[in-house]
Design a protein around this motif. Structure first.
Motif, short mmCIF file in Angstrom:
data_model
loop_
_atom_site.label_atom_id
_atom_site.label_comp_id
_atom_site.label_asym_id
_atom_site.label_seq_id
_atom_site.Cartn_x
_atom_site.Cartn_y
_atom_site.Cartn_z
N ASP A 47 45.19 28.43 52.53
CA ASP A 47 46.19 27.48 52.99
C ASP A 47 47.56 27.78 52.40
N ARG A 48 47.64 27.79 51.09
CA ARG A 48 48.94 28.02 50.43
C ARG A 48 48.91 29.19 49.45
N GLN A 49 47.83 29.34 48.77
CA GLN A 49 47.72 30.37 47.73
C GLN A 49 47.27 31.67 48.39
N PHE A 50 48.16 32.64 48.50
CA PHE A 50 47.85 33.90 49.18
C PHE A 50 47.51 35.03 48.22
N THR A 51 47.62 34.80 46.94
CA THR A 51 47.34 35.84 45.95
C THR A 51 45.90 35.71 45.46
N LEU A 52 45.20 36.82 45.46
CA LEU A 52 43.85 36.88 44.90
C LEU A 52 43.86 37.88 43.76
N THR A 53 42.99 37.64 42.79
CA THR A 53 42.92 38.55 41.65
C THR A 53 41.48 38.94 41.36
N ASP A 54 41.35 40.06 40.72
CA ASP A 54 40.10 40.59 40.20
C ASP A 54 38.93 40.49 41.17
N PHE A 55 37.84 39.84 40.79
CA PHE A 55 36.61 39.87 41.58
C PHE A 55 36.79 39.21 42.95
N GLU A 56 37.58 38.16 43.05
CA GLU A 56 37.80 37.51 44.35
C GLU A 56 38.52 38.47 45.31
N LEU A 57 39.43 39.25 44.81
CA LEU A 57 40.13 40.25 45.63
C LEU A 57 39.16 41.35 46.07
N ILE A 58 38.34 41.82 45.16
CA ILE A 58 37.36 42.86 45.48
C ILE A 58 36.40 42.36 46.54
N LYS A 59 35.93 41.13 46.40
CA LYS A 59 35.00 40.55 47.37
C LYS A 59 35.65 40.43 48.75
N ARG A 60 36.89 39.98 48.82
CA ARG A 60 37.60 39.86 50.09
C ARG A 60 37.80 41.23 50.74
N ASP A 61 38.19 42.23 49.93
CA ASP A 61 38.39 43.57 50.46
C ASP A 61 37.08 44.17 51.00
#
Length: 124
Positions: A13-27
């Motif tokens: 919704d508003r937070q577009f930045t992901l970090t670490d494991f959450e970013l890896i999972k999304r990718d």
């Protein structure tokens, strides 16, 4: 301390930045959802997993799914596969992955459902 920082608009919704494991999972989910050859100029990006979901489940199809998942994970230098389990579902295939990340997170687990109806890989 954050090691990997990325940008994501899917399901945000508003937070577009992901970090670490959450970013890896999304990718990883994005790589599963892009069909092989669909990304212009990058024929090796994506997978044929969604096509395999429609096949009759047999040992050969299961081996092809496992090989395709391993190939996709090898393309991401941030992670290493520890364990891979497949479970047939009524409307798809549930895949449980146990991965290690290069920044020291050990044994992180991801459950992904390759859904026949929606033709998408979703985290469960």
């Amino acid at each position: 301390m954050t090691t990997f920082i990325g940008y994501n608009t899917q399901g945000q919704d508003r937070q577009f930045t992901l970090t670490d494991f959450e970013l890896i999972k999304r990718d990883l989910l994005t790589a599963f959802n892009i069909r092989q050859g669909e990304l212009p100029g990058k024929p090796s990006v994506g997978s044929g997993l969604l096509d395999l979901v429609f096949e009759n489940q047999s040992p050969e199809v299961e081996a092809a799914i496992q090989n395709e998942i391993k190939r996709i994970i090898k393309q991401d230098p941030r992670i290493a596969l520890k364990d891979l389990l497949l479970y047939p579902q009524d409307n798809g295939i549930l895949v449980q992955l146990e991965i290690d990340t290069v920044n020291g997170v050990n044994g992180a687990q991801i459950a992904v459902l390759f859904d026949e109806r929606s033709q998408q890989a979703v985290s469960v």
